[in-house]
Write a protein that holds these residues in place. Sequence first.
Motif, short mmCIF file in Angstrom:
data_model
loop_
_atom_site.label_atom_id
_atom_site.label_comp_id
_atom_site.label_asym_id
_atom_site.label_seq_id
_atom_site.Cartn_x
_atom_site.Cartn_y
_atom_site.Cartn_z
N THR A 181 27.60 -5.85 17.52
CA THR A 181 27.67 -6.33 18.89
C THR A 181 28.49 -5.42 19.78
O THR A 181 28.49 -5.58 21.00
N ASN A 182 29.20 -4.44 19.19
CA ASN A 182 29.90 -3.47 20.03
C ASN A 182 28.93 -2.45 20.62
O ASN A 182 29.20 -1.85 21.66
N ASN A 183 27.81 -2.22 19.93
CA ASN A 183 26.82 -1.26 20.41
C ASN A 183 25.66 -1.92 21.15
O ASN A 183 24.95 -1.28 21.90
N TRP A 184 25.44 -3.21 20.90
CA TRP A 184 24.37 -3.96 21.55
C TRP A 184 23.03 -3.22 21.44
O TRP A 184 22.36 -2.95 22.42
N THR A 185 22.67 -2.86 20.21
CA THR A 185 21.42 -2.13 20.00
C THR A 185 20.20 -3.01 20.22
O THR A 185 19.11 -2.49 20.43
N LEU A 186 20.37 -4.31 20.17
CA LEU A 186 19.24 -5.22 20.38
C LEU A 186 19.49 -6.02 21.67
O LEU A 186 20.35 -6.88 21.71
N GLU A 187 18.73 -5.71 22.71
CA GLU A 187 18.82 -6.43 23.97
C GLU A 187 17.42 -6.69 24.49
O GLU A 187 16.53 -5.86 24.35
N TRP A 188 17.23 -7.84 25.11
CA TRP A 188 15.92 -8.23 25.59
C TRP A 188 15.83 -8.36 27.10
O TRP A 188 14.81 -8.74 27.63
N GLY A 189 16.92 -8.09 27.81
CA GLY A 189 16.89 -8.22 29.26
C GLY A 189 17.12 -9.64 29.73
O GLY A 189 17.34 -10.56 28.94
N PHE A 190 17.05 -9.84 31.02
CA PHE A 190 17.38 -11.11 31.67
C PHE A 190 16.15 -11.64 32.40
O PHE A 190 15.34 -10.86 32.89
N ALA A 191 16.01 -12.98 32.51
CA ALA A 191 14.78 -13.49 33.14
C ALA A 191 14.95 -14.78 33.91
O ALA A 191 13.98 -15.29 34.45
N SER A 192 16.13 -15.35 33.99
CA SER A 192 16.31 -16.62 34.69
C SER A 192 16.33 -16.39 36.20
O SER A 192 17.11 -15.58 36.71
N SER A 193 15.48 -17.10 36.92
CA SER A 193 15.32 -16.90 38.36
C SER A 193 16.22 -17.83 39.16
O SER A 193 16.59 -18.91 38.70
N PRO A 194 16.57 -17.44 40.39
CA PRO A 194 17.40 -18.30 41.25
C PRO A 194 16.60 -19.47 41.81
O PRO A 194 15.37 -19.41 41.95
N VAL A 195 17.32 -20.53 42.16
CA VAL A 195 16.75 -21.71 42.79
C VAL A 195 17.57 -22.03 44.03
O VAL A 195 18.81 -22.00 43.98
N ILE A 196 16.92 -22.33 45.15
CA ILE A 196 17.61 -22.71 46.38
C ILE A 196 17.38 -24.20 46.63
O ILE A 196 16.26 -24.69 46.58
N PHE A 197 18.49 -24.91 46.92
CA PHE A 197 18.38 -26.33 47.26
C PHE A 197 19.62 -26.73 48.05
O PHE A 197 20.74 -26.42 47.66
N GLY A 198 19.41 -27.42 49.17
CA GLY A 198 20.53 -27.94 49.94
C GLY A 198 21.50 -26.89 50.43
O GLY A 198 22.72 -27.14 50.48
N GLY A 199 20.99 -25.70 50.77
CA GLY A 199 21.86 -24.66 51.28
C GLY A 199 22.64 -23.91 50.22
O GLY A 199 23.55 -23.13 50.54
N ARG A 200 22.28 -24.12 48.96
CA ARG A 200 22.96 -23.44 47.87
C ARG A 200 21.97 -22.73 46.96
O ARG A 200 20.82 -23.15 46.84
N ILE A 201 22.44 -21.68 46.33
CA ILE A 201 21.68 -20.96 45.31
C ILE A 201 22.24 -21.35 43.96
O ILE A 201 23.46 -21.31 43.74
N PHE A 202 21.37 -21.72 43.04
CA PHE A 202 21.80 -22.11 41.69
C PHE A 202 21.29 -21.07 40.68
O PHE A 202 20.11 -20.69 40.70
N LEU A 203 22.19 -20.63 39.82
CA LEU A 203 21.87 -19.65 38.79
C LEU A 203 22.24 -20.18 37.41
O LEU A 203 23.25 -20.86 37.25
N GLN A 204 21.42 -19.85 36.43
CA GLN A 204 21.73 -20.10 35.03
C GLN A 204 21.89 -18.75 34.35
O GLN A 204 20.93 -17.97 34.28
N CYS A 205 23.07 -18.47 33.84
CA CYS A 205 23.36 -17.19 33.21
C CYS A 205 23.86 -17.44 31.79
O CYS A 205 25.06 -17.27 31.49
N ASP A 206 22.96 -17.87 30.92
CA ASP A 206 23.28 -18.04 29.50
C ASP A 206 23.15 -16.69 28.83
O ASP A 206 22.04 -16.20 28.58
N VAL A 207 24.28 -16.06 28.56
CA VAL A 207 24.31 -14.74 27.95
C VAL A 207 25.27 -14.77 26.76
O VAL A 207 25.85 -15.80 26.44
N LEU A 208 25.42 -13.63 26.09
CA LEU A 208 26.13 -13.63 24.82
C LEU A 208 27.63 -13.84 24.97
O LEU A 208 28.27 -14.36 24.06
#
Length: 450
Positions: A179-206
């Motif tokens: 995990t110090n080299n992170w040779t296996l990575e798949w990128g990120f794909a969670s999209s933003p959502v707008i509701f009630g004047g706010r942006i909501f993000l889900q960032c489940d990462v390692l």
Amino acid sequence: MSSVALARDNWPSFRGVEARGLAISETTPANWNVEKSENILWKTPIPGLGHSSPVIWGDRLFVTSAVNESRVSALKVGNYGDPASADDNDTQQWKVFCLDRKTGEITWQTTAHEGIPHVKRHPKATHANCTVATDGTNVIAFFASEGLYCYGLDGQLRWKKDLGILRASPSVYNDAYDTNNWTLEWGFASSPVIFGGRIFLQCDVLTNGFIAAFNVTDGREVWRTVRDDTATWSTPNICTDGPRPQLVVNGWKHMGGYDLQTGAELWRLAGGGDCPVPTPVVWHDLIFLMSAHGPRSPIFAVRTGATGDISPGKGATTNEFLAWSVRRGGSYMQTPMIYGDLLYSCQTDGILSCYDAASGRQLYKERLGSGGDGFTASPVASNGKIYFTSEQGAVYIVKPGSEFSVIATNQLDEPCLATPAISEGTLFFRTQGHIVAIGERKKYSTSDRK
């Protein structure tokens, strides 16, 4: 504006309003031919790679892309088990495009960031997987480790934020790789959502995973809640049904609901697949969550009033807040479709299952295609048609109902891994190299097509 009105006029984020993928009042084509330009209103080249989906507001269509200017980046589509990262770490340009919805003309484009990617991607992914979100005033583009950006409808940058390095890797491999080299990575794909004047993000990462809310006008962080889960490629959703509005998220160890105003946890559920991708969807008083990687492929139907830890006990499939669940039947990549009272779940090999949404009773289980295609794009539906798109570009149109029926099969003539959008009777597909508008030509005047 009501959800019904929004769905009819606009497609503001991933899978449209509330990620339902529905435009029931629209009549869209059942047949087309790209090569012969039959029912092809326009086809516009988009440089680079990007699995982000088209988003529509009024006559504007927005999409992103990651452009490698030194060489042509490759995608590896189909069903395979190689987890290695792609060889595509040259300098990239992360771009946002605005097209005229009626003509396909690119009205503006802007480069949000240029540089060497901070994180590697999966061979089937790109460096620009996240779909933009818009509220008709702001356009929010999320490029993960390359930043969060807010543009006006004219393409002018309003603000940007650096959220740090967001590394995502499948949990099943975490202990097997350095995990110090992170040779296996798949990128990120969670999209933003707008509701009630706010942006909501889900960032489940390692490391240091979180969900957060930001003020849409200036990017100010309103709240942030720590999440201790594996990497997740799922877009969150807003549930306004039930006793209180909530942000609902998929996960492996921690599916759950959070208070929209404070980010406080409302409920949690464990037991999903170990690489969660599908977005939760809401129907009446139920929230549907599914995943399918590793030994599990469950479907959970959670009551919107759930509180506390609602994980079922050993051998149980229901409890006070879990209306029903099945151990196997969930999809890996696709967000499920609810049309009428039926739930549709399509797996990566094209196995399509249909359930009664209220009870979980399976009505059929059939295959789309021959089994050789992969399925990543999520289904969308119009009046009497559900569109399932294979990675190889075959579009299977399924008739809604308790009996399996394929109305037609059409080709896009290019790989397609992005979920299409629907607006005013037109389907908008994002293929590997184009945006393709498919609709009946008689709906548009000659001046519209110039």
